[in-house]
Design a protein around this motif. Sequence first.
Motif, PDB file in Angstrom:
ATOM      1  N   CYS A  27      75.421 -35.677  41.943  1.00  0.00           N
ATOM      2  CA  CYS A  27      75.379 -34.886  43.186  1.00  0.00           C
ATOM      3  C   CYS A  27      76.777 -34.339  43.437  1.00  0.00           C
ATOM      4  N   THR A 110      72.618 -31.786  41.389  1.00  0.00           N
ATOM      5  CA  THR A 110      72.283 -31.183  42.691  1.00  0.00           C
ATOM      6  C   THR A 110      73.589 -30.684  43.306  1.00  0.00           C
ATOM      7  N   ILE A 112      75.500 -28.994  46.312  1.00  0.00           N
ATOM      8  CA  ILE A 112      75.419 -28.767  47.770  1.00  0.00           C
ATOM      9  C   ILE A 112      76.748 -28.164  48.216  1.00  0.00           C
ATOM     10  N   ILE A 128      72.575 -25.504  47.464  1.00  0.00           N
ATOM     11  CA  ILE A 128      72.008 -25.763  48.793  1.00  0.00           C
ATOM     12  C   ILE A 128      73.107 -25.557  49.830  1.00  0.00           C
ATOM     13  N   GLN A 190      65.539 -28.789  56.052  1.00  0.00           N
ATOM     14  CA  GLN A 190      65.195 -28.942  54.635  1.00  0.00           C
ATOM     15  C   GLN A 190      66.469 -29.140  53.783  1.00  0.00           C
ATOM     16  N   ALA A 191      67.477 -28.363  54.083  1.00  0.00           N
ATOM     17  CA  ALA A 191      68.722 -28.455  53.293  1.00  0.00           C
ATOM     18  C   ALA A 191      69.329 -29.841  53.453  1.00  0.00           C
ATOM     19  N   TRP A 192      69.350 -30.339  54.692  1.00  0.00           N
ATOM     20  CA  TRP A 192      69.951 -31.655  54.921  1.00  0.00           C
ATOM     21  C   TRP A 192      69.127 -32.753  54.260  1.00  0.00           C
ATOM     22  N   GLN A 193      67.828 -32.655  54.343  1.00  0.00           N
ATOM     23  CA  GLN A 193      66.944 -33.656  53.723  1.00  0.00           C
ATOM     24  C   GLN A 193      67.197 -33.713  52.210  1.00  0.00           C
ATOM     25  N   THR A 194      67.284 -32.547  51.590  1.00  0.00           N
ATOM     26  CA  THR A 194      67.536 -32.487  50.134  1.00  0.00           C
ATOM     27  C   THR A 194      68.891 -33.096  49.801  1.00  0.00           C
ATOM     28  N   ALA A 195      69.888 -32.793  50.647  1.00  0.00           N
ATOM     29  CA  ALA A 195      71.243 -33.308  50.397  1.00  0.00           C
ATOM     30  C   ALA A 195      71.269 -34.827  50.536  1.00  0.00           C
ATOM     31  N   ASP A 197      68.748 -36.922  50.207  1.00  0.00           N
ATOM     32  CA  ASP A 197      68.005 -37.534  49.084  1.00  0.00           C
ATOM     33  C   ASP A 197      68.868 -37.559  47.822  1.00  0.00           C
ATOM     34  N   ALA A 198      69.533 -36.433  47.554  1.00  0.00           N
ATOM     35  CA  ALA A 198      70.354 -36.344  46.327  1.00  0.00           C
ATOM     36  C   ALA A 198      71.525 -37.324  46.390  1.00  0.00           C
TER      37      ALA A 198
END
Length: 266
Positions: A27, A110, A112, A128, A190-195, A197-198
Amino acid sequence: MLAELSPALTAEVQRAAKLLASKQRICLLTGAGISAESGIPTFRDKQTGLWENYAAEDLATPDAFARDPKLVWSWYQWRRQLVADKTPNPAHDALAQWQYHTQSSDQQLTLITQNVDDLHEQAGSTVIHLHGNLWQNRCSQCNTTYENRSNRLANSKNDLIFDEDLITCQHCGGYIRPNIVWFGESLPVQAWQTAEDAASNCEVFISIGTSSLVYPAAGLAQLAKQNGAKIIEINPDPTPNTIVDITLAEKAGVIMPLLIQQITTL
Ligand code: APR
């Protein structure tokens, strides 16, 4: 190539490359520092010109826009003009090359960013955005996004209009604002959730060109550490982040090409 670096830094780059080549889930979080060598001032660099008496933190807020929308809109038009001709530097290019390389490997990257410029995209990366995008706008009342010419907003940087006149929404008459996360506003869900999780699931977390001062983005490294990840920081002015395992105290534009070259040839 590594000859450009001190023996100590060369050893740390090789240590970082060996670690990264052996792990699958990586990440990366970038900040304004990765765009510095493209000529874009970092967020905490002193502002210049007409804006030298303003602090970014005083303009990038909903209250500032409500109080004086024309002042805030003008500032962003000035920032767009400042950024419009900037291009990716070797750090952006190296990251895009690494992402491309992982398409034929079992590594998952990932990427970000806290940055609102589009230099990662210009370099070919998938990224992201946690804090929005300087080239997008939306209505401050009904949130309609504005990307087309009919509202006197260019649909691409090539025919960008930098005039400072306020633009009103076709649907509700509200003022158009940049699609950027201002201080006190929440990050795109959505962006924060993905970040999150990663960061929670990665084996190595790399922080590139950020002062790690602004939360929640600055908390991602801690989240990764809590979940057992190793932390690498790339910053010529290392932060007092005690959770860092490998510090590469050099400019991203110098380190990233060397690091990626090492990783992709191990
Ligand atoms: N390579 C790597 N790092 C660099 C370079 C470089 N060439 N030049 C400067 N830096 C480092 C600086 O040492 C600093 O630690 O980049 C960092 C930039 O820090 P900031 O200006 O605070 O920018 P950033 O960390 O991205 O800010 C985070 O704060 O104000 C909000 O929303 C804004 O996204 C921004 C967030």
